[in-house]
Design a protein around this motif. Structure first.
Motif, PDB file in Angstrom:
ATOM      1  N   VAL A 171     -14.005  -3.538   3.374  1.00 55.74           N
ATOM      2  CA  VAL A 171     -15.297  -3.282   4.037  1.00 55.74           C
ATOM      3  C   VAL A 171     -15.113  -3.157   5.552  1.00 55.74           C
ATOM      4  N   THR A 172     -14.178  -3.919   6.118  1.00 57.22           N
ATOM      5  CA  THR A 172     -13.906  -3.781   7.556  1.00 57.22           C
ATOM      6  C   THR A 172     -13.348  -2.384   7.834  1.00 57.22           C
ATOM      7  N   GLY A 173     -12.517  -1.894   6.915  1.00 58.80           N
ATOM      8  CA  GLY A 173     -11.971  -0.537   7.046  1.00 58.80           C
ATOM      9  C   GLY A 173     -13.085   0.499   7.179  1.00 58.80           C
ATOM     10  N   ILE A 218      -4.718  -3.825  14.636  1.00 58.39           N
ATOM     11  CA  ILE A 218      -5.713  -4.853  14.286  1.00 58.39           C
ATOM     12  C   ILE A 218      -5.214  -5.576  13.039  1.00 58.39           C
ATOM     13  N   ALA A 219      -4.957  -6.873  13.206  1.00 53.95           N
ATOM     14  CA  ALA A 219      -4.177  -7.607  12.196  1.00 53.95           C
ATOM     15  C   ALA A 219      -4.990  -8.730  11.542  1.00 53.95           C
ATOM     16  N   PRO A 220      -4.619  -9.101  10.314  1.00 60.70           N
ATOM     17  CA  PRO A 220      -5.311 -10.172   9.592  1.00 60.70           C
ATOM     18  C   PRO A 220      -4.618 -11.518   9.794  1.00 60.70           C
ATOM     19  N   VAL A 243      -2.621  -5.187  20.745  1.00 62.04           N
ATOM     20  CA  VAL A 243      -2.764  -5.932  19.492  1.00 62.04           C
ATOM     21  C   VAL A 243      -4.018  -6.794  19.554  1.00 62.04           C
ATOM     22  N   LYS A 244      -4.792  -6.773  18.453  1.00 60.85           N
ATOM     23  CA  LYS A 244      -5.919  -7.701  18.304  1.00 60.85           C
ATOM     24  C   LYS A 244      -5.574  -8.558  17.085  1.00 60.85           C
ATOM     25  N   PRO A 245      -4.973  -9.746  17.339  1.00 59.58           N
ATOM     26  CA  PRO A 245      -4.670 -10.605  16.188  1.00 59.58           C
ATOM     27  C   PRO A 245      -5.969 -11.163  15.617  1.00 59.58           C
ATOM     28  N   SER A 246      -5.886 -11.678  14.410  1.00 55.44           N
ATOM     29  CA  SER A 246      -7.071 -12.308  13.832  1.00 55.44           C
ATOM     30  C   SER A 246      -7.488 -13.486  14.703  1.00 55.44           C
ATOM     31  N   GLU A 247      -8.777 -13.689  14.819  1.00 55.06           N
ATOM     32  CA  GLU A 247      -9.313 -14.820  15.582  1.00 55.06           C
ATOM     33  C   GLU A 247      -8.879 -16.143  14.965  1.00 55.06           C
ATOM     34  N   GLU A 248      -8.475 -16.115  13.685  1.00 60.08           N
ATOM     35  CA  GLU A 248      -8.034 -17.342  13.012  1.00 60.08           C
ATOM     36  C   GLU A 248      -6.597 -17.710  13.381  1.00 60.08           C
ATOM     37  N   GLU A 250     -14.189  -8.482  -8.126  1.00 61.23           N
ATOM     38  CA  GLU A 250     -14.170  -8.580  -6.660  1.00 61.23           C
ATOM     39  C   GLU A 250     -12.949  -9.363  -6.169  1.00 61.23           C
ATOM     40  N   GLU A 251     -12.449  -8.966  -4.992  1.00 58.55           N
ATOM     41  CA  GLU A 251     -11.309  -9.685  -4.409  1.00 58.55           C
ATOM     42  C   GLU A 251     -11.779 -11.064  -3.943  1.00 58.55           C
ATOM     43  N   ILE A 252     -11.137 -12.116  -4.447  1.00 61.03           N
ATOM     44  CA  ILE A 252     -11.493 -13.485  -4.056  1.00 61.03           C
ATOM     45  C   ILE A 252     -10.590 -13.946  -2.917  1.00 61.03           C
ATOM     46  N   GLU A 294      -4.338  -0.609   5.643  1.00 62.60           N
ATOM     47  CA  GLU A 294      -3.842  -1.412   4.514  1.00 62.60           C
ATOM     48  C   GLU A 294      -4.945  -2.401   4.181  1.00 62.60           C
ATOM     49  N   LEU A 295      -5.564  -2.223   3.028  1.00 61.95           N
ATOM     50  CA  LEU A 295      -6.831  -2.909   2.736  1.00 61.95           C
ATOM     51  C   LEU A 295      -6.706  -3.885   1.563  1.00 61.95           C
ATOM     52  N   GLY A 296      -7.836  -4.251   1.027  1.00 65.40           N
ATOM     53  CA  GLY A 296      -7.879  -5.289  -0.006  1.00 65.40           C
ATOM     54  C   GLY A 296      -7.391  -4.820  -1.374  1.00 65.40           C
ATOM     55  N   VAL A 344      -2.607 -13.505  -0.371  1.00 67.05           N
ATOM     56  CA  VAL A 344      -1.654 -12.410  -0.202  1.00 67.05           C
ATOM     57  C   VAL A 344      -2.335 -11.173  -0.779  1.00 67.05           C
ATOM     58  N   CYS A 345      -2.353 -10.094   0.018  1.00 65.52           N
ATOM     59  CA  CYS A 345      -3.059  -8.897  -0.461  1.00 65.52           C
ATOM     60  C   CYS A 345      -2.495  -8.396  -1.779  1.00 65.52           C
ATOM     61  N   LEU A 346      -1.200  -8.622  -2.001  1.00 65.49           N
ATOM     62  CA  LEU A 346      -0.535  -8.122  -3.212  1.00 65.49           C
ATOM     63  C   LEU A 346      -0.681  -9.091  -4.386  1.00 65.49           C
TER      64      LEU A 346
HETATM   65  P1  NAD Z   1     -10.760  -8.835   8.028  1.00 71.49           P
HETATM   66  O1  NAD Z   1     -11.039  -7.419   7.650  1.00 71.49           O
HETATM   67  O2  NAD Z   1     -11.898  -9.781   8.023  1.00 71.49           O
HETATM   68  O3  NAD Z   1     -10.142  -8.932   9.491  1.00 71.49           O
HETATM   69  C1  NAD Z   1      -8.932  -8.284   9.830  1.00 71.49           C
HETATM   70  C2  NAD Z   1      -8.937  -7.996  11.320  1.00 71.49           C
HETATM   71  O4  NAD Z   1      -9.961  -7.050  11.609  1.00 71.49           O
HETATM   72  C3  NAD Z   1      -9.227  -9.219  12.189  1.00 71.49           C
HETATM   73  O5  NAD Z   1      -8.404  -9.161  13.332  1.00 71.49           O
HETATM   74  C4  NAD Z   1     -10.684  -9.035  12.549  1.00 71.49           C
HETATM   75  O6  NAD Z   1     -11.066  -9.666  13.747  1.00 71.49           O
HETATM   76  C5  NAD Z   1     -10.774  -7.526  12.674  1.00 71.49           C
HETATM   77  N1  NAD Z   1     -12.108  -6.961  12.484  1.00 71.49           N
HETATM   78  C6  NAD Z   1     -13.117  -7.428  11.719  1.00 71.49           C
HETATM   79  N2  NAD Z   1     -14.186  -6.609  11.812  1.00 71.49           N
HETATM   80  C7  NAD Z   1     -13.850  -5.602  12.655  1.00 71.49           C
HETATM   81  C8  NAD Z   1     -14.524  -4.441  13.150  1.00 71.49           C
HETATM   82  N3  NAD Z   1     -15.775  -4.145  12.784  1.00 71.49           N
HETATM   83  N4  NAD Z   1     -13.862  -3.628  13.995  1.00 71.49           N
HETATM   84  C9  NAD Z   1     -12.584  -3.886  14.353  1.00 71.49           C
HETATM   85  N5  NAD Z   1     -11.904  -4.973  13.923  1.00 71.49           N
HETATM   86  C10 NAD Z   1     -12.523  -5.818  13.087  1.00 71.49           C
HETATM   87  O7  NAD Z   1      -9.594  -9.317   7.059  1.00 71.49           O
HETATM   88  P2  NAD Z   1      -8.960 -10.772   6.980  1.00 71.49           P
HETATM   89  O8  NAD Z   1      -9.972 -11.664   6.344  1.00 71.49           O
HETATM   90  O9  NAD Z   1      -8.365 -11.130   8.267  1.00 71.49           O
HETATM   91  O10 NAD Z   1      -7.741 -10.531   5.952  1.00 71.49           O
HETATM   92  C11 NAD Z   1      -7.874 -10.590   4.571  1.00 71.49           C
HETATM   93  C12 NAD Z   1      -8.032  -9.201   3.983  1.00 71.49           C
HETATM   94  O11 NAD Z   1      -6.932  -8.403   4.365  1.00 71.49           O
HETATM   95  C13 NAD Z   1      -8.032  -9.179   2.469  1.00 71.49           C
HETATM   96  O12 NAD Z   1      -8.991  -8.260   2.021  1.00 71.49           O
HETATM   97  C14 NAD Z   1      -6.638  -8.687   2.112  1.00 71.49           C
HETATM   98  O13 NAD Z   1      -6.506  -8.066   0.862  1.00 71.49           O
HETATM   99  C15 NAD Z   1      -6.388  -7.730   3.223  1.00 71.49           C
HETATM  100  N6  NAD Z   1      -4.965  -7.518   3.419  1.00 71.49           N
HETATM  101  C16 NAD Z   1      -4.410  -6.338   3.029  1.00 71.49           C
HETATM  102  C17 NAD Z   1      -3.042  -6.130   3.162  1.00 71.49           C
HETATM  103  C18 NAD Z   1      -2.397  -4.837   2.741  1.00 71.49           C
HETATM  104  O14 NAD Z   1      -1.243  -4.626   3.088  1.00 71.49           O
HETATM  105  N7  NAD Z   1      -3.074  -3.981   2.016  1.00 71.49           N
HETATM  106  C19 NAD Z   1      -2.241  -7.141   3.705  1.00 71.49           C
HETATM  107  C20 NAD Z   1      -2.844  -8.346   4.083  1.00 71.49           C
HETATM  108  C21 NAD Z   1      -4.210  -8.515   3.948  1.00 71.49           C
END
Ligand code: NAD
Length: 486
Positions: free
Chosen positions: A235-237, A151-153, A177-182, A389-391, A254-256, A287-289
């Protein structure tokens, strides 16, 4: 209008429901494609195809042949470089100057690096004594985990997706793979590459859709998915963890982040400015970093603020293909609203706005895009949400400090723990401070310099587990011990 379809079992398919959603260009708001929106039927079909592939040709394939195929995937992405580049830039609006150096070449390289790595990683073996004197021999074998949901961003769509698909396939798994809807474009295009180089059907599958209540959630709850690797918001995590709990599925997260940079008194200012410019503003701050908090020794504070302001004001916004463009739009109108709400909060809380703070005046053709100005603030208290907070936008707050302990305490005072950059020419100080940073990645006099053999991931609420190098194998492969009584 271009159609982006699911890629299931080696074929492009539309949704059984016939439903689609719009893929918009963030730079001008135009609809560039209609994307098939999946539901349980497509999720089930993709998971079934992935499971069948595990038991078929892919599951029986010799390691050498698998690795050769993954090299061919990387080579084919590079042969079709311009198509991947255009797809990525149209989806994200990011300048070609960035995507052609980072997103596409690194996205391709992920297949080679993990193929080479898996080929060369040993496992352990122990001889043990037994009462009869004959002994026993133990050795570990690495087996694929099974079907991995990826599940990718949207911020580095191809790169962050292949960062997971590369090691998953190298270890012999199959993926859905579930790419981001964006940003559905490059994940879909990769399906063509898989077919062109002869990756067996069902090994790589893509289902488009949304997160909660949609394809993302359905995948994380699916009984026949054996592991979930996710990059996205913290929060999605938490939602994914709950959804995965009944099936006790292994997770890699890999989160925020809310990353800090520390500029010490004896920093080389040219290096500190060059690195902080990139860490605050590259990819429009998405960029998460990236660095949203900068702590600068009081003796260098004015100089740093002044130079970063000049750098931010020299960034050139524009269309991804245009010469000299170094700064793109935010990914969506929703994200623009979020970032601007923090710009407003900073103003309301009395920040000194060093530069930016609003929406730039763009030429007519780009006026409907999601543009914001690169922004620098000073003077906010550490309790401000702008600082805690992460902007995920092109913005940073700069605060002076007086001594090393204070800087370390400020940088660590966050529930996140992804990355830090330290800027100092004092080697002793660098070695003393780096291990004290509560992060998964600490750079000294650099930012985003990545040796892909090294561990990557976040501490605290920035992640679970480490990917990269041999560390990813803990998630993408299962160790099984064989004990032979002699
Ligand atoms: P997001 O959490 O909104 O979405 C990421 C993916 O998860 C999307 O494909 C989305 O459709 C899916 N998703 C959303 N809710 C879900 C659910 N309840 N169940 C299953 N899948 C779900 O994140 P985003 O806005 O796409 O990306 C930005 C975030 O990603 C930022 O917080 C950034 O820090 C983080 N990020 C972290 C890293 C890292 O390596 N730590 C790298 C890049 C981005």
């Amino acid at each position: 209008m271009k159609q982006i379809k699911h890629f299931i079992n080696g074929e492009y398919v539309e949704s059984a429901s016939g439903r689609t959603f719009e893929d918009r260009n963030p730079a001008n708001g135009e609809v560039i494609a209609l994307v098939s929106e999946g539901d349980r039927r497509e999720v089930d079909a993709a998971v079934e195809a992935a499971n069948t592939a595990l038991r078929g040709e892919w599951g029986r394939m010799a390691m050498e042949q698998r690795m050769t195929l993954l090299h061919r995937v990387a080579d084919r992405i590079n042969e079709r470089f311009d198509e991947f580049l255009a797809a990525e830039c149209l989806d994200t609006g990011k300048p070609a100057s960035m995507a052609s150096h980072v997103d596409i070449p690194r996205g391709a390289a992920n297949f080679k690096i993990f193929a080479d790595l898996v080929r060369n990683v040993p496992t352990e073996s122990f001889h043990m004594d037994t009462p009869d004197g004959a002994g026993a021999l133990n050795y570990a074998v690495r087996k694929p985990r099974g079907v991995i949901a990826v599940i990718a961003p949207w911020n580095l769509p191809l790169l962050l997706m292949t960062w997971k698909v590369g090691p998953a396939l190298a270890c012999g798994n199959t993926v859905v793979v579930k790419p981001s809807e964006e940003t559905p474009h490059t994940a879909a295009l990769l399906g063509e590459v898989m077919n062109e180089v002869g990756v067996p059907k069902g090994v790589y599958n893509v289902v488009h859709g949304f997160g909660g209540g949609s394809v993302g959630e359905m995948l994380t709850q699916h009984d026949d998915v054996d592991g979930i690797t996710f990059t996205g918001e913290t929060v999605t995590g938490t939602h994914i963890m709950k959804a995965a709990a009944p099936g006790l599925k292994p997770l890699s997260f890999e989160l925020g982040g809310k990353n800090a940079g520390i500029v010490f008194a004896d920093a080389d200012m040219d290096k500190a400015i060059e690195g902080s410019m990139r860490s605050a503003f590259a990819n429009c701050g998405q960029v998460c970093l990236g660095t949203e908090r900068l702590y600068v020794h009081r003796s260098r504070f004015d100089e740093f603020v002044d130079r970063l302001k000049k750098g931010a004001e020299a960034l050139t916004m524009g269309w991804w293909q245009d010469d000299g463009v170094s700064f793109g739009p935010l990914i969506s109108r929703v994200h623009q609203d979020k970032v601007l709400s923090y710009y407003e909060k900073a103003r309301a809380e009395g920040a000194e706005i060093i530069t930016g703070g609003g929406v730039p005046d763009m030429p007519e053709a780009l006026r409907a895009g999601n543009w914001v100005q690169p922004t620098i603030w000073t003077g906010l208290p550490e309790t401000s949400p702008v600082i805690s907070e992460e902007i995920f936008g092109p913005c940073c707050h700069i605060r002076p400090f007086d001594d090393e302990d204070e800087a370390i305490a400020l940088a660590n005072d966050t529930p996140y723990g992804l990355a830090t950059s330290l800027w100092t020419e004092n080697l002793t100080q660098a070695h003393r401070v780096a291990p004290q940073m509560e992060v998964g990645l600490c750079w000294v006099n650099s930012w985003f310099l990545r040796d892909l053999r090294t561990p990557f991931g976040g501490s605290k609420r920035s992640g679970i587990g480490r990917e990269g190098g041999v560390h990813g194998l803990e998630f993408y492969a299962e160790l099984s011990n064989v004990c032979i009584k002699l």
